[in-house]
Design an enzyme around this catalytic site. Structure first.
Site, mmCIF file in Angstrom:
data_model
loop_
_atom_site.group_PDB
_atom_site.id
_atom_site.type_symbol
_atom_site.label_atom_id
_atom_site.label_comp_id
_atom_site.label_asym_id
_atom_site.label_seq_id
_atom_site.Cartn_x
_atom_site.Cartn_y
_atom_site.Cartn_z
ATOM 1 C CB VAL A 1 -1.097 0.170 1.107
ATOM 2 C CG1 VAL A 1 -1.972 -0.970 1.087
ATOM 3 C CG2 VAL A 1 -0.262 0.062 2.732
ATOM 4 C CD GLU B 1 6.901 1.219 -3.632
ATOM 5 O OE1 GLU B 1 6.440 -0.052 -3.579
ATOM 6 O OE2 GLU B 1 7.788 1.605 -4.169
#
Ligand SMILES: Cc1cc2nc3c(=O)[nH]c(=O)nc-3n(C[C@H](O)[C@H](O)[C@H](O)COP(=O)(O)OP(=O)(O)OC[C@H]3O[C@@H](n4cnc5c(N)ncnc54)[C@H](O)[C@@H]3O)c2cc1C
Lengths: 290, 763
Positions: free
Chosen positions: B714, B716
């Site tokens: 989650v 990037e």
């Protein structure tokens, strides 16, 4: 290896002696929020640091007759907390309140802001706009000069060796006189003014401007007192035509540079915008004092 | 086993306090600069004042003569190593280049490039001596801008760099390190079929990762060659691997301990100081500590790549995309290896487009070597593709969200860069965005709303983890990934869920390279996915063992034992015949049933779930100053399963904040000599808290079936959509399209003046 001595005298006279007696570079320290940064970055290597904060007359705000007298090393938070000063000069307090953050304002002084001699200093334009004077102590005794006479260029002041600012004298406002200060920064805080503008106006009972000072910051090597802008206001109410003239006068006065904080063209445009906006606030405040 | 049924979860999905939280809040956590060793020296790196110059000579005599100076190193003290691709960090890197980046060899390639380093008995002495190192330079012409660097007559950084990926192989050295392409269908054909076409050019600036903690390390080379490294990084195993190679040390002789990390965002997936400090320590025979100043961080490390993005879309009048083209020219900095590959792959990944052509260029210039930064490359290309899609929507007079729905990638869609999507949640993010109350808030004058989506791959990879059952029934989880966003808490939660005990009874620690099995670095949003998988499997092995021990105590078959809520129950024919045994009771008897209970699992985790997001941004423009205020921001993301929702929200909010900074103000200012003019947070303008609205993170959960709890990476994808979302909102507010980052006040005011020329004194 660089070495530096530190002294914290208890009186103005001792401070004068210490400064005058230094062989190499001696620096006055008030809040240190400019000085310590410069020391750490290696831009400055003084031999002696003279701390002003232990000198009682240099800290605090007094009322003496027609003047507010502000000790030169008074930290910004004390100015903001002074209700009568805040009421009289909301623009000065606005300038002080913009300096850094709460932590910085716990140290930062007007004298340091002024004598660091940055064209972008936030508290300086409203102090100049209030026609304040500075009392200077030095080896030849004391003298009093207009605040605008102190900064002569970026990083340069007219103070002679051994001289320092002891206090500022700000003449109390006349009826229907008030000020405002605005700066523009790309962010919302923790930034250096791209342009700053202080407007101090006095109105007659009918709301017409009878006296004014418009001071710009960050658009020239020193703060600029823009007479043409003041003239645009005097004799007028704040109508569209007056605002347009003020805008142009402010733009014309600018002699900015292009640097990492703004371009010449942009600074000039913003000077006009801020002059209008600051004038609107100052007029509204002054009118409210009727 | 999988635990995808959310209703059955007791720990996963709750929001307990992270184990590293209190120490960080009260200032007791040991970050890179906090460690000391007896007899330690202080190191200081001397850096190039030139953007491009040949080093003619280095004279260290004066510096060595300063009392207190114990060692000085230059590139001559690092072994010359051959060119070899490295696969230990995030993104492309070559060991030889990394060595030359840590210590310039022959030439300096950017302002701030390290040329020598000193170790002395105090920081002040080290600094003084570093300033006395005399380097004679032959200053060479330099090039900063990416397209200038691509010109045939540009100053060439590397005589031995010939563009890869073009036929025939070029005979002349160039700054274009490589050209890559991706194709799907037949772009020319698709372009012909299009009823509406659009072609635009966008630019992004390199930006720094701007972690609050400067790089720092403390190393020691023992008289017998055994080395210890304590440093702030995104991977102690990465530090170990790079240092071993750069200095020719056996891996077994390096013990790398990860400090608490004060932010990395990809920027700490390579080394700068550790090899230099090791060389100094070896020479001086003492431990050496080096801490960068913020100025050094800006001049010598990071940034993320910036570049030029050219986009073409061809569509039918009903909004169906039939063709798309993307050309990306990305800054690599002084050495090859920009994230141009992922940039090319991410730009169109959200859509189902039959004919696609993508070309990417990896370009060197006289700036610091780029480092990974959250979803490396994707924000660049996506700023172009998602801005351009918005421009197309306006041209087609189709709602931008609707246009995305029409073309959205779904289960079974073949992406332009190759894979066929399975179990993706892109359309679910569009649905959630559409349904969100944000979309219904009325906008005032000079306000606008923008939508943009984004994609990031997420990765799995090598991870090891151990779970130890303690005598009192608590458990310890040991793993090897520096905790950048609350991963210790997530690891402990997954273990607690499997063991059936309270979160508070499980402690997770991040161990040094000699105390845990190999973990690939913390990057690619992999840790909760891959290391989480290892932790889960280790906990499952422990449960198997616990059942075995209970069976032994009861003298029944292990198959006839159930594990539930942290207790062993006799099952099958024995159900009810014994009192259940808790984990604590079994642990207490472990010595008599076969010894301590623990398990280690080492895996190469496969099946990381793709990450998709859709963001909604509202802005208000001050038309006179050009200032953009972000009024509202909603970030919808498919997170698979939020193991610890607060830390998932934190990742989303953090990524958005950084994206808004990239969009509005962040940029490097170089002077005409190629020197960086804003190497500090005063003039390198990351957002401050008061610049930000509350960012609402909306978590859509489309579980990833390849992870035991359904987790996807989650960390990037949240930075991928913001630049386009902001640009699209600005265009909506003022009717003018900003195509060059940053969309700073002077640029906006200039754009507004074109619409509505002001009265200027200059006229
Ligand atoms: C994080 C941060 C944010 C900042 N933000 C702002 C901002 O928004 N706006 C802004 O204008 N400034 C800003 N500053 C700069 C600084 O805080 C101000 O200029 C402050 O007013 C300086 O006051 P000081 O008392 O700390 O000065 P010092 O650092 O003590 O002194 C500054 C200079 O003035 C001289 N000096 C001090 N007192 C006297 C005296 N009595 N007589 C003669 N010379 C004297 C010193 O020798 C030195 O050269 C910021 C600084 C920091 C560190």
């Amino acid at each position: 290896m660089p070495r530096v001595s530190y002294t914290a005298p208890a009186t103005v006279d001792e401070a004068v002696k210490a400064l005058a007696g230094a062989a190499g570079l001696a620096k006055v320290l008030s809040g240190g929020t400019d000085l310590l940064v410069q020391l750490k970055s290696g831009r400055l290597a003084p031999e002696l640091i003279v701390d002003m904060k232990r000198i009682p007359e240099m800290i605090g705000i007094r009322e003496e007759g027609e003047f507010f007298v502000i000790g030169a090393a008074t930290p910004g938070v004390m100015l903001s907390a002074h209700e009568r000063l805040e009421h009289a000069f909301p623009g000065i307090v606005e300038g002080v309140d913009l300096i850094g953050s709460t932590q910085i304002q716990g140290r930062a002084s007007i004298a340091g802001n002024l004598c660091n001699a940055s064209p972008a200093a936030d508290s300086v334009p409203p102090v100049i706009a209030a026609r304040a004077t500075a009392v200077i102590a030095g080896p030849n005794g004391r003298r009093e000069v207009a605040v605008e006479a102190i900064v002569i260029g970026p990083g340069r002041t007219s103070l002679a060796k051994g001289e320092f600012v002891v206090e500022f004298k700000v003449p109390k406002p006349k009826p229907r006189q008030c000020d405002a200060y605005l700066r523009f920064i790309p962010r919302t805080e923790m930034d250096i003014a791209v342009v700053g503008c202080a407007v101090n106006v006095t109105l007659d009972a009918g709301g017409t401007c009878i006296d004014a000072r418009v001071v710009l910051g960050a658009v020239a090597p020193t703060q600029l007192i823009v007479d043409e802008a003041a003239q645009a206001l005097i004799g007028h109410k704040l109508d569209a035509d007056t605002l347009a003239k003020l805008d142009l006068a402010a733009q014309r006065a600018c002699k900015p540079i292009t640097d990492k904080r703004g371009t010449i063209e942009y600074r000039i445009k913003i000077a006009g915008v801020l002059a209008r906006r600051a004038a609107a606030i100052a007029f509204e405040r002054a009118a409210a004092r009727a | 086993m999988t635990y995808l049924d959310k209703a059955s979860l007791k720990v996963v999905g709750t929001r307990p306090i992270r184990p590293d939280g209190v120490d960080k809040v009260i200032g007791r956590a040991a970050f890179g600069a906090d460690m000391v060793l007896p007899g330690m020296l202080w190191g200081k790196v001397a850096r190039s004042p030139h953007a491009h110059a040949r080093i003619k000579s280095i004279n260290i005599d004066k510096a060595l003569a300063v009392p207190g100076v114990k060692a000085i190193v230059t590139s001559a003290d690092l072994p010359a190593i051959p060119s070899e691709e490295a696969f230990v960090g995030e993104g492309p890197m070559n060991f030889r280049d990394l060595s030359s980046n840590c210590m310039a060899r022959g030439k300096v390639l950017y302002d701030g490039h390290a040329v020598a380093a000193v170790a002395a008995t105090s920081p002040a002495i080290a600094e003084e001596a570093a300033a006395l190192i005399e380097v004679e330079y032959e200053v060479l012409p330099h090039v900063i801008d990416v397209e200038d660097a691509m010109k045939p007559d540009a100053p060439v950084l590397h005589d031995d760099l010939f563009t890869q990926g073009i036929d025939p192989k070029p005979a002349k050295a160039s700054n274009i390190a490589k050209r890559i392409t991706f194709t799907k269908g037949d772009f020319a054909q698709g372009w012909k079929e299009a009823e509406v076409t659009i072609e635009r050019r966008y630019t992004t600036q390199p930006v720094h990762q701007a972690y609050i903690e400067p790089h720092a390390c403390l190393v020691s080379v023992g008289a017998d060659g055994q080395c210890t490294i304590f440093s702030s990084s995104q991977g102690q195993f990465m530090v170990r691997a790079y240092c071993a190679k750069l200095l020719g040390i056996d891996i077994a002789n390096i013990r790398a301990t990860p400090a608490e990390i004060g932010g990395g965002f990809g920027g700490k997936t390579l080394v700068y100081l550790e090899p230099v400090a090791l060389a100094l320590s070896k020479k001086a025979g003492k431990p050496v500590k080096i801490v960068m100043s913020r100025e050094e961080v800006f001049r010598g490390t990071g940034p993320a790549a910036g570049g030029v993005i050219e986009v073409k879309y061809g569509a039918k009048k009903d909004g169906r995309l039939v063709a798309a083209e993307l050309v990306v020219k990305l800054q690599a900095g002084a050495f090859p290896g920009s994230p141009v590959g992922p940039a090319c792959m991410c730009g169109f990944a959200m859509y189902d487009i039959p004919h696609v052509n993508i070309v990417g260029y990896d370009v060197v210039s006289n700036r610091p070597k780029v480092a990974a930064y959250r979803a490396p490359g994707a924000p660049n290309s996506t700023f172009g593709t998602e801005s351009c899609l918005d421009e197309l929507a306006i041209e087609l007079k189709i709602d931008p969200l609707k246009l995305r729905e029409i073309n959205a990638a779904k289960e079974g869609t073949k992406a332009a860069h190759g894979p066929t999507w399975a179990n993706i949640g892109y359309t679910q993010t569009l649905d959630a965005a559409k349904a969100h109350p944000h979309m219904k808030i009325a906008l005032g004058p000079n306000q606008g709303r923008g939508i943009a989506s984004g994609f990031w791959f997420n990765i799995g990879g090598e991870s090891a983890a151990s779970v130890y059952v303690n005598e009192d029934g608590t458990a310890t989880v040991v793993e090897g990934n520096p905790d950048v966003g609350g991963s210790r808490a997530s690891m402990a939660m997954m273990a607690a869920e499997v063991l059936g005990i309270a979160y508070e009874r499980v402690r997770a620690v991040v161990a040094d390279t000699s105390s845990t099995g190999y973990c690939f670095l913390t990057g690619g949003s992999r840790v909760t996915f891959a290391t989480g998988m290892a932790v889960t499997q280790a906990a499952e092995k422990v449960v198997v063992e616990l059942k075995k021990r209970a069976a032994m105590i009861w003298d029944i078959s292990p198959d006839a034992v159930d594990w539930k809520d942290g207790k062993a129950y006799p099952a099958g024919p024995n159900a009810g015949s014994f009192e259940p045994l808790s984990l604590g009771e079994i642990a207490l008897k472990a010595g008599r049933t076969g010894g301590p209970i623990s398990a280690e699992v080492s895996i190469n985790a496969q099946g990381a779930g793709a990450g998709f997001a859709t963001h909604i941004c509202d802005v208000e423009i001050d038309r006179e100053t050009g200032h953009v205020k972000v009024l509202r921001y909603t970030a919808v993301q498919d997170v698979g399963r939020a193991i610890h929702p607060s830390y998932v929200e934190g990742q989303i909010q953090g990524g958005v904040t950084q994206g808004i900074g990239w969009a509005l103000n962040e940029e490097y200012v170089y002077d005409k000599h190629g020197r960086l003019d804003n190497a500090g947070f005063l003039d390198y303008r990351i957002p401050v808290a008061s610049d930000m609205p509350m960012i609402e993170a909306v978590m859509v959960e489309v579980p990833n079936p390849r992870h035991p709890f359904g987790a996807r990476g989650v960390g990037e994808v949240p930075i991928v959509p913001p630049m386009a979302a902001v640009a699209n909102a600005i265009a909506d507010a003022i009717g003018t399209r900003m195509r060059d980052l940053p969309m700073s006040p002077p640029k906006l005011r200039a754009a507004l003046d074109l619409q509505d020329p002001p009265r200027l004194a200059a006229e």
